[in-house]
Enzyme design. Structure first.
Site, PDB file in Angstrom:
ATOM      1  CB  ALA A   1      -8.053  45.461  28.181  1.00  0.00           C
TER       2      ALA A   1
ATOM      3  CG  ASP B   1     -15.524  40.900  11.049  1.00  0.00           C
ATOM      4  OD1 ASP B   1     -14.571  41.062  11.833  1.00  0.00           O
ATOM      5  OD2 ASP B   1     -16.686  41.247  11.315  1.00  0.00           O
TER       6      ASP B   1
ATOM      7  CB  ILE C   1      -1.229  57.985  13.890  1.00  0.00           C
ATOM      8  CG1 ILE C   1      -0.163  57.295  14.780  1.00  0.00           C
ATOM      9  CG2 ILE C   1      -0.784  58.009  12.423  1.00  0.00           C
ATOM     10  CD1 ILE C   1       1.205  57.932  14.822  1.00  0.00           C
TER      11      ILE C   1
ATOM     12  CE1 TYR D   1      -7.329  50.848  19.900  1.00  0.00           C
ATOM     13  CE2 TYR D   1      -6.124  52.369  21.311  1.00  0.00           C
ATOM     14  CZ  TYR D   1      -6.308  51.760  20.079  1.00  0.00           C
ATOM     15  OH  TYR D   1      -5.467  52.062  19.032  1.00  0.00           O
TER      16      TYR D   1
ATOM     17  CG  ASN E   1      -3.259  48.376  10.372  1.00  0.00           C
ATOM     18  OD1 ASN E   1      -2.728  49.271  11.033  1.00  0.00           O
ATOM     19  ND2 ASN E   1      -4.325  48.585   9.600  1.00  0.00           N
TER      20      ASN E   1
HETATM   21  P1  NDP Z   1      -8.581  53.505  10.543  1.00  0.00           P
HETATM   22  O1  NDP Z   1      -9.875  53.611  11.285  1.00  0.00           O
HETATM   23  O2  NDP Z   1      -8.106  54.636   9.730  1.00  0.00           O
HETATM   24  O3  NDP Z   1      -8.589  52.173   9.619  1.00  0.00           O
HETATM   25  C1  NDP Z   1      -8.959  50.952  10.193  1.00  0.00           C
HETATM   26  C2  NDP Z   1      -8.752  49.848   9.182  1.00  0.00           C
HETATM   27  O4  NDP Z   1      -9.132  48.615   9.814  1.00  0.00           O
HETATM   28  C3  NDP Z   1      -9.618  49.981   7.948  1.00  0.00           C
HETATM   29  O5  NDP Z   1      -8.901  49.471   6.832  1.00  0.00           O
HETATM   30  C4  NDP Z   1     -10.827  49.093   8.252  1.00  0.00           C
HETATM   31  O6  NDP Z   1     -11.464  48.574   7.069  1.00  0.00           O
HETATM   32  C5  NDP Z   1     -10.143  47.971   9.046  1.00  0.00           C
HETATM   33  N1  NDP Z   1     -11.032  47.249   9.965  1.00  0.00           N
HETATM   34  C6  NDP Z   1     -11.754  47.750  11.005  1.00  0.00           C
HETATM   35  N2  NDP Z   1     -12.450  46.767  11.598  1.00  0.00           N
HETATM   36  C7  NDP Z   1     -12.164  45.624  10.929  1.00  0.00           C
HETATM   37  C8  NDP Z   1     -12.565  44.273  11.054  1.00  0.00           C
HETATM   38  N3  NDP Z   1     -13.427  43.849  12.000  1.00  0.00           N
HETATM   39  N4  NDP Z   1     -12.061  43.359  10.166  1.00  0.00           N
HETATM   40  C9  NDP Z   1     -11.199  43.745   9.203  1.00  0.00           C
HETATM   41  N5  NDP Z   1     -10.780  45.008   9.035  1.00  0.00           N
HETATM   42  C10 NDP Z   1     -11.259  45.929   9.882  1.00  0.00           C
HETATM   43  O7  NDP Z   1      -7.516  53.106  11.678  1.00  0.00           O
HETATM   44  P2  NDP Z   1      -6.002  53.566  11.889  1.00  0.00           P
HETATM   45  O8  NDP Z   1      -5.261  53.502  10.620  1.00  0.00           O
HETATM   46  O9  NDP Z   1      -5.988  54.796  12.692  1.00  0.00           O
HETATM   47  O10 NDP Z   1      -5.506  52.392  12.876  1.00  0.00           O
HETATM   48  C11 NDP Z   1      -4.846  51.230  12.390  1.00  0.00           C
HETATM   49  C12 NDP Z   1      -4.298  50.473  13.594  1.00  0.00           C
HETATM   50  O11 NDP Z   1      -3.422  51.323  14.331  1.00  0.00           O
HETATM   51  C13 NDP Z   1      -5.383  50.030  14.584  1.00  0.00           C
HETATM   52  O12 NDP Z   1      -5.053  48.774  15.122  1.00  0.00           O
HETATM   53  C14 NDP Z   1      -5.313  51.091  15.660  1.00  0.00           C
HETATM   54  O13 NDP Z   1      -5.779  50.616  16.897  1.00  0.00           O
HETATM   55  C15 NDP Z   1      -3.822  51.386  15.677  1.00  0.00           C
HETATM   56  N6  NDP Z   1      -3.467  52.674  16.239  1.00  0.00           N
HETATM   57  C16 NDP Z   1      -3.953  53.846  15.698  1.00  0.00           C
HETATM   58  C17 NDP Z   1      -3.599  55.059  16.267  1.00  0.00           C
HETATM   59  C18 NDP Z   1      -4.089  56.375  15.736  1.00  0.00           C
HETATM   60  O14 NDP Z   1      -3.873  57.406  16.403  1.00  0.00           O
HETATM   61  N7  NDP Z   1      -4.715  56.437  14.561  1.00  0.00           N
HETATM   62  C19 NDP Z   1      -2.726  55.124  17.455  1.00  0.00           C
HETATM   63  C20 NDP Z   1      -2.293  53.837  17.922  1.00  0.00           C
HETATM   64  C21 NDP Z   1      -2.646  52.669  17.337  1.00  0.00           C
HETATM   65  P3  NDP Z   1     -12.630  49.429   6.262  1.00  0.00           P
HETATM   66  O15 NDP Z   1     -11.941  50.562   5.569  1.00  0.00           O
HETATM   67  O16 NDP Z   1     -13.193  48.456   5.290  1.00  0.00           O
HETATM   68  O17 NDP Z   1     -13.583  49.874   7.325  1.00  0.00           O
END
Ligand code: NDP
Length: 241
Positions: free
Chosen positions: A151, A57, A182, A149, A84
């Site tokens: 912020a 986490d 995305i 988000y 990420n």
């Molecule tokens: P997803 O929801 O598809 O995946 C999120 C990932 O983060 C998963 O691998 C999840 O693990 C992991 N995760 C979530 N919370 C935690 C935590 N507390 N500790 C460790 N791991 C965690 O997200 P996206 O691929 O869409 O987004 C990835 C990044 O890109 C994020 O930072 C997001 O803010 C950013 N982003 C996304 C956009 C979009 O349109 N999709 C646009 C702009 C930015 P698990 O599978 O185990 O839950």
């Protein structure tokens, strides 16, 4: 050798695979989904690279330190850190609880501090390192209903720029990418009508793919971008113009 947080799904998963195709071994973290972590590890090994899946986490400061120790024991060094992992809890401010605020800030901003803090001494000592933070276009051109988000993601850009100046003398580069919309689980439940409205506001007329983000991250992680630091590159189909 690269560490990617939140590597099991969406953008993180594409980044892990793209880095491995470019020749990196990869440790990646996940929050819950062990099944996806196992299948990604298998894919990495099929590419001929080493994989280390670790449950973490990113809100856990001590856990992040333990992760870095474990990676150093297994791989001997760390070259690239990609922060990420992230979540959204979108609602209007008048409906937002303290917990909604804290969850997003702790995951999306403090999580970046935790893993970067855990890696930074290693990078400074080896006089090389490359940090790439996944911010968002919401941190630059925010939409309503995302104060937590926006912020956090603006904070990630401030963090990136300040740290880039601090560690540049040690040959450590720090950059961010700011994706627009995305195609991942994060945007999968957008209703079709809303999606159409969003497409109309994006000059390229469509959502991006995780692979399109991953390609820029690989560029930032490589020597091809050796003179770039402190940048936040928008990958948004022109949304931020
Ligand atoms: P997803 O929801 O598809 O995946 C999120 C990932 O983060 C998963 O691998 C999840 O693990 C992991 N995760 C979530 N919370 C935690 C935590 N507390 N500790 C460790 N791991 C965690 O997200 P996206 O691929 O869409 O987004 C990835 C990044 O890109 C994020 O930072 C997001 O803010 C950013 N982003 C996304 C956009 C979009 O349109 N999709 C646009 C702009 C930015 P698990 O599978 O185990 O839950």
């Amino acid at each position: 050798m690269a560490i990617v947080t939140g590597g099991t799904r969406g953008i993180g998963r594409s980044i892990v695979l793209a880095l491995c195709r470019a020749g990196a071994d990869c440790a990646f973290t996940y929050a819950n989904n062990e099944f996806l972590a196992d299948s990604l590890s298998n894919e990495i090994r099929e590419l001929g690279r080493r994989a280390l899946p670790l449950q973490l986490d990113v809100r856990d400061f001590e856990g992040a330190k333990g992760l870095v120790e474990r990676v150093k024991e297994d791989f001997g060094r760390i070259d690239i850190l990609v922060n990420n992992a992230g979540i959204t809890i979108d609602k209007s401010l008048m409906m937002m609880s303290s917990e909604d605020w804290t969850s997003v800030i702790d995951t999306d901003l403090t999580g970046v501090f935790n893993t970067t803090r855990a890696c930074i001494v290693t990078f400074l000592k080896q006089k090389s390192g490359n940090i790439i933070n996944i911010s968002s276009v919401s941190g630059i051109h925010p939409l309503p209903g995302q104060v937590n988000y926006a912020a956090a993601k603006a904070g990630v850009i401030g963090f990136t720029r300040s740290l880039a100046k601090e560690v540049a003398p040690y040959n450590v580069r720090v950059n961010a990418v700011a994706p627009g919309f995305i195609e991942t689980d994060m945007t999968a439940d957008f209703r079709e009508k809303y999606r159409q409205r969003l497409n109309d506001t994006i000059p390229l007329g469509r959502f991006g793919t995780p692979e399109e983000v991953a390609r820029v991250v690989v560029f930032l992680a490589s020597e091809e971008s050796g003179y770039i630091t402190g940048e936040a590159i928008q990958i948004d189909g022109g949304l931020g113009i």
